[in-house]
Design a protein around this motif. Structure first.
Motif, mmCIF file in Angstrom:
data_model
loop_
_atom_site.group_PDB
_atom_site.id
_atom_site.type_symbol
_atom_site.label_atom_id
_atom_site.label_comp_id
_atom_site.label_asym_id
_atom_site.label_seq_id
_atom_site.Cartn_x
_atom_site.Cartn_y
_atom_site.Cartn_z
ATOM 1 N N ALA A 235 0.824 -1.213 0.000
ATOM 2 C CA ALA A 235 0.000 0.000 0.000
ATOM 3 C C ALA A 235 0.858 1.264 0.000
ATOM 4 C CB ALA A 235 -0.919 -0.003 1.214
ATOM 5 N N ILE A 236 0.278 2.345 -0.545
ATOM 6 C CA ILE A 236 0.904 3.665 -0.460
ATOM 7 C C ILE A 236 0.360 4.324 0.807
ATOM 8 C CG2 ILE A 236 1.168 5.915 -1.574
ATOM 9 C CD1 ILE A 236 2.549 3.675 -3.061
ATOM 10 N N TRP A 237 1.223 4.436 1.815
ATOM 11 C CA TRP A 237 0.820 4.945 3.130
ATOM 12 C C TRP A 237 1.063 6.440 3.236
ATOM 13 C CZ3 TRP A 237 -1.706 1.339 5.816
ATOM 14 C CH2 TRP A 237 -1.407 -0.007 5.572
ATOM 15 N N LEU A 238 0.369 7.089 4.172
ATOM 16 C CA LEU A 238 0.599 8.507 4.421
ATOM 17 C C LEU A 238 1.722 8.726 5.420
ATOM 18 C CD1 LEU A 238 -2.995 10.067 4.553
ATOM 19 C CD2 LEU A 238 -1.680 9.239 2.608
ATOM 20 N N ASP A 239 2.142 7.673 6.097
ATOM 21 C CA ASP A 239 3.252 7.739 7.047
ATOM 22 C C ASP A 239 4.574 7.710 6.280
ATOM 23 O OD1 ASP A 239 5.281 7.203 8.886
ATOM 24 O OD2 ASP A 239 4.018 5.917 10.122
ATOM 25 N N ALA A 240 5.418 8.731 6.506
ATOM 26 C CA ALA A 240 6.687 8.846 5.780
ATOM 27 C C ALA A 240 7.628 7.687 6.084
ATOM 28 C CB ALA A 240 7.367 10.170 6.126
ATOM 29 N N PRO A 244 8.229 6.444 2.025
ATOM 30 C CA PRO A 244 9.007 7.694 2.019
ATOM 31 C C PRO A 244 8.435 8.703 1.021
ATOM 32 C CG PRO A 244 10.458 5.778 1.968
ATOM 33 C CD PRO A 244 9.066 5.261 1.766
ATOM 34 N N PRO A 245 8.559 10.010 1.326
ATOM 35 C CA PRO A 245 8.006 11.053 0.447
ATOM 36 C C PRO A 245 8.428 10.928 -1.012
ATOM 37 C CG PRO A 245 8.660 12.025 2.524
ATOM 38 C CD PRO A 245 9.094 10.590 2.572
ATOM 39 N N TYR A 246 9.694 10.508 -1.258
ATOM 40 C CA TYR A 246 10.135 10.352 -2.649
ATOM 41 C C TYR A 246 9.328 9.258 -3.349
ATOM 42 C CZ TYR A 246 12.908 9.074 -6.700
ATOM 43 O OH TYR A 246 13.297 8.767 -7.984
ATOM 44 N N ASP A 247 9.141 8.105 -2.685
ATOM 45 C CA ASP A 247 8.356 7.012 -3.278
ATOM 46 C C ASP A 247 6.904 7.452 -3.476
ATOM 47 O OD1 ASP A 247 10.615 5.487 -3.187
ATOM 48 O OD2 ASP A 247 10.024 4.301 -1.444
ATOM 49 N N TYR A 251 4.993 7.684 -7.066
ATOM 50 C CA TYR A 251 3.756 6.941 -7.367
ATOM 51 C C TYR A 251 2.820 7.795 -8.222
ATOM 52 C CZ TYR A 251 -0.685 4.588 -6.972
ATOM 53 O OH TYR A 251 -1.868 3.976 -7.289
ATOM 54 N N TRP A 252 2.613 9.055 -7.816
ATOM 55 C CA TRP A 252 1.705 9.929 -8.557
ATOM 56 C C TRP A 252 2.337 10.399 -9.868
ATOM 57 C CZ3 TRP A 252 -2.764 9.087 -6.685
ATOM 58 C CH2 TRP A 252 -2.903 8.787 -5.319
ATOM 59 N N ARG A 253 3.655 10.520 -9.879
ATOM 60 C CA ARG A 253 4.345 10.945 -11.106
ATOM 61 C C ARG A 253 4.211 9.897 -12.200
ATOM 62 N NH1 ARG A 253 5.996 11.769 -15.112
ATOM 63 N NH2 ARG A 253 7.833 12.849 -15.928
ATOM 64 N N ASN A 254 3.996 8.645 -11.798
ATOM 65 C CA ASN A 254 3.992 7.550 -12.776
ATOM 66 C C ASN A 254 2.620 6.944 -13.040
ATOM 67 O OD1 ASN A 254 6.805 7.602 -13.223
ATOM 68 N ND2 ASN A 254 7.140 6.517 -11.300
ATOM 69 N N ILE A 255 1.535 7.601 -12.606
ATOM 70 C CA ILE A 255 0.216 7.019 -12.855
ATOM 71 C C ILE A 255 -0.115 7.086 -14.344
ATOM 72 C CG2 ILE A 255 -0.654 7.567 -10.547
ATOM 73 C CD1 ILE A 255 -2.363 9.766 -11.914
ATOM 74 N N ASP A 256 -1.109 6.331 -14.727
ATOM 75 C CA ASP A 256 -1.519 6.278 -16.129
ATOM 76 C C ASP A 256 -2.049 7.635 -16.593
ATOM 77 O OD1 ASP A 256 -3.710 5.400 -18.379
ATOM 78 O OD2 ASP A 256 -2.081 3.956 -18.218
ATOM 79 N N ASP A 257 -1.770 7.980 -17.847
ATOM 80 C CA ASP A 257 -2.215 9.265 -18.407
ATOM 81 C C ASP A 257 -3.711 9.490 -18.194
ATOM 82 O OD1 ASP A 257 0.367 9.271 -19.289
ATOM 83 O OD2 ASP A 257 -0.086 9.402 -21.427
ATOM 84 N N SER A 258 -4.490 8.415 -18.356
ATOM 85 C CA SER A 258 -5.953 8.543 -18.293
ATOM 86 C C SER A 258 -6.479 8.826 -16.884
ATOM 87 C CB SER A 258 -6.616 7.271 -18.833
ATOM 88 O OG SER A 258 -6.168 6.138 -18.110
ATOM 89 N N LEU A 293 0.637 17.136 -10.325
ATOM 90 C CA LEU A 293 -0.122 16.231 -9.449
ATOM 91 C C LEU A 293 0.766 15.692 -8.336
ATOM 92 C CD1 LEU A 293 -2.566 14.377 -8.735
ATOM 93 C CD2 LEU A 293 -1.621 12.724 -10.364
ATOM 94 N N ALA A 294 1.929 15.161 -8.699
ATOM 95 C CA ALA A 294 2.829 14.557 -7.704
ATOM 96 C C ALA A 294 3.255 15.584 -6.662
ATOM 97 C CB ALA A 294 4.055 13.965 -8.403
ATOM 98 N N TYR A 295 3.581 16.787 -7.118
ATOM 99 C CA TYR A 295 4.021 17.833 -6.191
ATOM 100 C C TYR A 295 2.882 18.247 -5.261
ATOM 101 C CZ TYR A 295 5.868 22.189 -4.353
ATOM 102 O OH TYR A 295 6.288 23.177 -3.499
#
Length: 405
Positions: A235-240, A244-247, A251-258, A293-295
């Motif tokens: 899972a992608i957790w909210l706990d750093a 970790p913040p980079y991961d 995750y959001w930087r690499n989501i599908d275009d759609s 989005l990722a930022y």
């Protein structure tokens, strides 16, 4: 524009019990509403984040959220969306998880000066007299009707325990208690909670003779209908500490275009004109929207500092800016030189297990200093640290630095 219109425009709303009445309430009155969170882990995840965004929109519009921690319901476990029974947690584990939830939620919800309420259903569920509860509450529930509920259908095929069958009554009772104690008139939750929310609305009407309301919002899924927020690590957790913040950023930087426009709409506060503009970008230009989005999501969850660091690390690795100071870094000691590469990568948590490392190497997905690792018995040597660090890459985009201290 009322918060109802905001939630509608941003495509949060999935189902409502009384659309016209809810719309009128949210436009003309300040309502108290609640969303429940069962503390089944020691961190919130991205699915919870969508619910927190709903709460934040509502609170910004002047409505009062009740964050209900399920210290009591977590003792039973919600069967919704599960093919097997949840792991039974101890009271101590639930209490620890609840504390972690409270800390994380305060980033998104303002609890000062009575602007929001933090409640725990353990306060009224754990000391219930079972026979009295059955006579007072159970009498209002039809087993035939309960068995048609979506939340039970999957489990009925595999076996539904009587323990879990009680969950709907407990959640409905929560709404009744919050209505009596705080004047709560609206329960909100993910669309998988629709049956449980309907049960609560009905119970408030039967026991208090009052009108109550329910609203569900869309689940965070990909365009293919799969739940968002899972990676090979879990899972992608909210706990750093857990993600970790980079991961998290990657995750959001690499989501599908759609999925970009949907995520910008649901998980950021960017104006919808900007969301639509970014979502309409095509081909290589959509990468600019993914960066935004990722930022923005990382900034909301981890703060501006961590979002900037993650952004700079990504730019260094993928756009050749050269500054690798913000790339996720692990430290090893000199005595680990000569150890197997897989040992080092598991000890630094860069890979979850040696078997995962062997799979990566076999499939050609592990790189050290941009050289493909082909030997599963490779060892870590000093000459791998010529620039003061060893750069490890998994797949195309997951980077980690290792330094010796």
């Amino acid at each position: 524009m009322s918060v109802f219109d905001v939630l509608k425009e941003r495509n949060f709303i999935q189902q409502m019990t009384h659309e016209d009445e809810i719309k009128g309430l949210l436009e003309k009155e300040k309502v108290t509403f609640y969303i429940g969170f069962d503390p089944t882990a020691d961190s919130l995840h991205v699915g919870h984040f969508l619910q927190l965004m709903v709460m934040a929109h509502m609170q910004r519009a002047g409505h009062r959220p009740i964050v209900l921690i399920g210290g009591g319901t977590a003792m039973v476990g919600d069967p919704t969306g599960k093919t097997d029974m949840r792991k039974m947690l101890t009271k101590e584990e639930i209490s620890h998880n609840a504390e972690a939830f409270k800390k994380q939620m305060s980033r998104f919800i303002d609890f000062s000066d009575g602007k929001a309420i933090l409640a725990n259903n353990a306060d009224w569920l754990l000391n219930l007299n079972y026979v009295e509860f059955l006579r007072d509450i159970g009498v209002h529930f039809s087993v035939n009707k309960m068995l048609t509920a979506e939340c039970f259908k999957t489990r009925l095929e595999r076996g539904l325990s009587f323990l879990e069958f009680n969950y709907m009554l407990m959640q409905a009772y929560d709404f009744l208690m919050l209505n009596k104690e705080y004047g709560c008139v609206l329960e909100m939750g993910g669309d998988d909670q629709w049956s449980n929310i309907l049960a609560g609305v009905d119970l408030v009407r039967r026991k208090e003779g009052k009108q109550a309301y329910g609203m569900t919002f869309t689940l965070l899924t990909t365009s293919e209908g799969k739940k968002m927020g899972k990676t090979e690590k879990g899972a992608i957790w909210l706990d750093a500490e857990k993600t970790p913040p980079y991961d998290f950023y990657q995750y959001w930087r690499n989501i599908d275009d759609s999925d970009v426009e949907k995520c910008l709409s649901l998980l950021t506060f960017l104006p919808m004109d900007e969301v639509r503009r970014l979502g309409s970008l095509k081909d290589k230009e959509i990468n600019e929207a993914k960066k935004v989005l990722a930022y923005e999501v990382t900034k909301l969850v981890h703060g501006e500092d961590e979002a900037r660091k993650a952004q700079k690390a990504a730019e260094a690795l993928f756009e050749g800016s050269g500054d690798l100071s913000n790339v996720p870094t692990s430290i090893i000691t000199h005595d680990m030189l000569g150890s197997s590469l897989l040992d080092v990568l598991t000890k630094t948590n860069i890979i979850p297990s040696k078997s995962e490392g062997r799979r990566l190497i076999t499939q050609g997905g592990l790189y050290v200093n941009d050289e493909n690792v082909k030997d599963i018995n490779a060892v870590v040597t000093e000459d791998m640290f010529k620039q003061g660090y060893m750069l490890v890459r998994k797949g195309k985009k997951s980077y980690n630095k290792i330094v010796i201290q």
